[in-house]
Design a protein around this motif. Structure first.
Motif, PDB file in Angstrom:
ATOM      1  N   LYS A  41       0.831  -1.197   0.000  1.00 22.40           N
ATOM      2  CA  LYS A  41       0.000   0.000   0.000  1.00 22.40           C
ATOM      3  C   LYS A  41       0.866   1.248   0.000  1.00 22.40           C
ATOM      4  N   GLU A  42       0.260   2.362  -0.357  1.00 24.11           N
ATOM      5  CA  GLU A  42       0.977   3.630  -0.345  1.00 24.11           C
ATOM      6  C   GLU A  42       1.114   4.162   1.081  1.00 24.11           C
ATOM      7  N   ARG A  43       2.124   4.999   1.276  1.00 28.17           N
ATOM      8  CA  ARG A  43       2.288   5.648   2.558  1.00 28.17           C
ATOM      9  C   ARG A  43       1.134   6.628   2.763  1.00 28.17           C
ATOM     10  N   GLU A  44       0.541   6.588   3.938  1.00 27.08           N
ATOM     11  CA  GLU A  44      -0.610   7.441   4.202  1.00 27.08           C
ATOM     12  C   GLU A  44      -0.434   8.211   5.507  1.00 27.08           C
ATOM     13  N   LEU A  45      -1.024   9.399   5.533  1.00 28.20           N
ATOM     14  CA  LEU A  45      -0.984  10.223   6.729  1.00 28.20           C
ATOM     15  C   LEU A  45      -1.845   9.591   7.824  1.00 28.20           C
ATOM     16  N   VAL A  46      -1.328   9.635   9.039  1.00 30.57           N
ATOM     17  CA  VAL A  46      -2.095   9.196  10.198  1.00 30.57           C
ATOM     18  C   VAL A  46      -2.532  10.407  11.014  1.00 30.57           C
ATOM     19  N   ALA A  47      -1.556  11.256  11.349  1.00 34.22           N
ATOM     20  CA  ALA A  47      -1.843  12.432  12.170  1.00 34.22           C
ATOM     21  C   ALA A  47      -0.763  13.472  11.935  1.00 34.22           C
ATOM     22  N   ALA A  48      -1.122  14.726  12.160  1.00 35.17           N
ATOM     23  CA  ALA A  48      -0.168  15.819  11.961  1.00 35.17           C
ATOM     24  C   ALA A  48      -0.386  16.883  13.019  1.00 35.17           C
ATOM     25  N   ILE A  49       0.675  17.676  13.252  1.00 33.10           N
ATOM     26  CA  ILE A  49       0.602  18.699  14.282  1.00 33.10           C
ATOM     27  C   ILE A  49       1.319  19.949  13.804  1.00 33.10           C
ATOM     28  N   SER A  50       0.716  21.093  14.071  1.00 26.51           N
ATOM     29  CA  SER A  50       1.290  22.360  13.622  1.00 26.51           C
ATOM     30  C   SER A  50       2.303  22.879  14.639  1.00 26.51           C
ATOM     31  N   SER A  51       2.906  24.003  14.311  1.00 23.81           N
ATOM     32  CA  SER A  51       3.876  24.617  15.208  1.00 23.81           C
ATOM     33  C   SER A  51       3.223  25.039  16.522  1.00 23.81           C
ATOM     34  N   GLY A  52       1.953  25.391  16.455  1.00 23.20           N
ATOM     35  CA  GLY A  52       1.221  25.801  17.653  1.00 23.20           C
ATOM     36  C   GLY A  52       0.452  24.673  18.301  1.00 23.20           C
ATOM     37  N   THR A  55      -3.866  20.011  15.860  1.00 23.56           N
ATOM     38  CA  THR A  55      -3.683  18.643  15.389  1.00 23.56           C
ATOM     39  C   THR A  55      -4.722  18.255  14.347  1.00 23.56           C
ATOM     40  N   TYR A  56      -4.348  17.243  13.585  1.00 22.09           N
ATOM     41  CA  TYR A  56      -5.242  16.655  12.587  1.00 22.09           C
ATOM     42  C   TYR A  56      -5.025  15.154  12.624  1.00 22.09           C
ATOM     43  N   CYS A  57      -6.130  14.405  12.614  1.00 23.86           N
ATOM     44  CA  CYS A  57      -6.065  12.951  12.508  1.00 23.86           C
ATOM     45  C   CYS A  57      -6.989  12.505  11.392  1.00 23.86           C
ATOM     46  N   VAL A  58      -6.581  11.498  10.672  1.00 23.74           N
ATOM     47  CA  VAL A  58      -7.446  10.953   9.628  1.00 23.74           C
ATOM     48  C   VAL A  58      -8.641  10.268  10.274  1.00 23.74           C
ATOM     49  N   ASP A  59      -9.717  10.151   9.518  1.00 25.18           N
ATOM     50  CA  ASP A  59     -10.968   9.639  10.080  1.00 25.18           C
ATOM     51  C   ASP A  59     -10.823   8.243  10.688  1.00 25.18           C
ATOM     52  N   SER A  60      -9.993   7.417  10.076  1.00 25.83           N
ATOM     53  CA  SER A  60      -9.881   6.028  10.529  1.00 25.83           C
ATOM     54  C   SER A  60      -9.260   5.902  11.915  1.00 25.83           C
ATOM     55  N   LYS A  62      -9.422   8.709  14.264  1.00 29.79           N
ATOM     56  CA  LYS A  62     -10.003   9.715  15.163  1.00 29.79           C
ATOM     57  C   LYS A  62     -10.663   9.043  16.364  1.00 29.79           C
ATOM     58  N   GLY A  63     -10.407   9.627  17.540  1.00 26.59           N
ATOM     59  CA  GLY A  63     -10.957   9.060  18.762  1.00 26.59           C
ATOM     60  C   GLY A  63     -10.131   7.923  19.333  1.00 26.59           C
ATOM     61  N   ARG A  64      -9.157   7.433  18.575  1.00 27.09           N
ATOM     62  CA  ARG A  64      -8.305   6.344  19.049  1.00 27.09           C
ATOM     63  C   ARG A  64      -6.841   6.781  19.181  1.00 27.09           C
ATOM     64  N   PHE A  65      -6.374   7.597  18.252  1.00 16.45           N
ATOM     65  CA  PHE A  65      -4.981   8.045  18.230  1.00 16.45           C
ATOM     66  C   PHE A  65      -4.896   9.518  18.622  1.00 16.45           C
ATOM     67  N   THR A  66      -3.808   9.878  19.289  1.00 14.61           N
ATOM     68  CA  THR A  66      -3.561  11.265  19.665  1.00 14.61           C
ATOM     69  C   THR A  66      -2.114  11.618  19.351  1.00 14.61           C
ATOM     70  N   ILE A  67      -1.923  12.732  18.671  1.00 15.33           N
ATOM     71  CA  ILE A  67      -0.568  13.210  18.379  1.00 15.33           C
ATOM     72  C   ILE A  67      -0.258  14.367  19.326  1.00 15.33           C
ATOM     73  N   VAL A  68       0.928  14.304  19.903  1.00 14.59           N
ATOM     74  CA  VAL A  68       1.345  15.307  20.897  1.00 14.59           C
ATOM     75  C   VAL A  68       2.819  15.608  20.674  1.00 14.59           C
ATOM     76  N   GLU A  86      -6.125  -3.680  11.254  1.00 12.99           N
ATOM     77  CA  GLU A  86      -5.888  -2.825  10.088  1.00 12.99           C
ATOM     78  C   GLU A  86      -4.940  -1.661  10.376  1.00 12.99           C
ATOM     79  N   ASP A  87      -4.553  -1.476  11.638  1.00 12.79           N
ATOM     80  CA  ASP A  87      -3.542  -0.472  11.980  1.00 12.79           C
ATOM     81  C   ASP A  87      -2.126  -1.016  11.778  1.00 12.79           C
ATOM     82  N   THR A  88      -2.006  -2.287  11.476  1.00  9.11           N
ATOM     83  CA  THR A  88      -0.695  -2.894  11.263  1.00  9.11           C
ATOM     84  C   THR A  88       0.015  -2.233  10.092  1.00  9.11           C
TER      85      THR A  88
END
Length: 123
Positions: A41-52, A55-60, A62-68, A86-88
């Motif tokens: 499969k292609e590399r896909e975004l999971v979560a991202a965080i800005s300088s401030g 945060t952004y999480c992909v729908d799959s 959301k509610g399970r993963f947290t980026i800090v 499927e998170d493997t």
């Protein structure tokens, strides 16, 4: 610039893992993110965080993963709860050369990549 991921492993479905990404040679407030790539499969975004720390999480995930981010330690984290088979994937830390008001969500926004850490979720 060096990004070193850790924290991957084998876990049963429903379990948790915390990934860490230690960054060096880069300003601690640069935009950062976590990507993953499963075999075939292609590399896909999971979560991202800005300088401030917006945060952004992909729908799959959301509610399970947290980026800090901990800017004092120049370290990025991904807390993963309620893991599913499927998170493997191989999980990669990514960093941009730029500061960002909003999280970067495209592959081309990122300039530096870690070597990856494997996450395997058994059913």
């Amino acid at each position: 610039v060096q990004l070193v991921e850790s924290g991957g492993g084998l876990v049963q479905a429903g379990g948790s893992l915390r990934l860490s990404c230690a960054a060096s040679g880069i300003f601690s407030f640069n935009a950062m993110g976590w990507y993953r790539q499963a075999p075939g499969k292609e590399r896909e975004l999971v979560a991202a965080i800005s300088s401030g720390s917006s945060t952004y999480c992909v729908d799959s995930v959301k509610g399970r993963f947290t980026i800090v981010r901990d800017n004092s330690k120049n370290t990025l984290y991904l807390q993963m709860n309620s893991l599913k088979p499927e998170d493997t994937a191989m999980y990669y830390c990514a960093a941009s050369k730029k500061l960002a008001r909003v999280p970067f969500t495209t592959l081309d926004d990122y300039d530096y990549w870690g070597q990856g850490t494997q996450v395997t979720v058994s059913s």
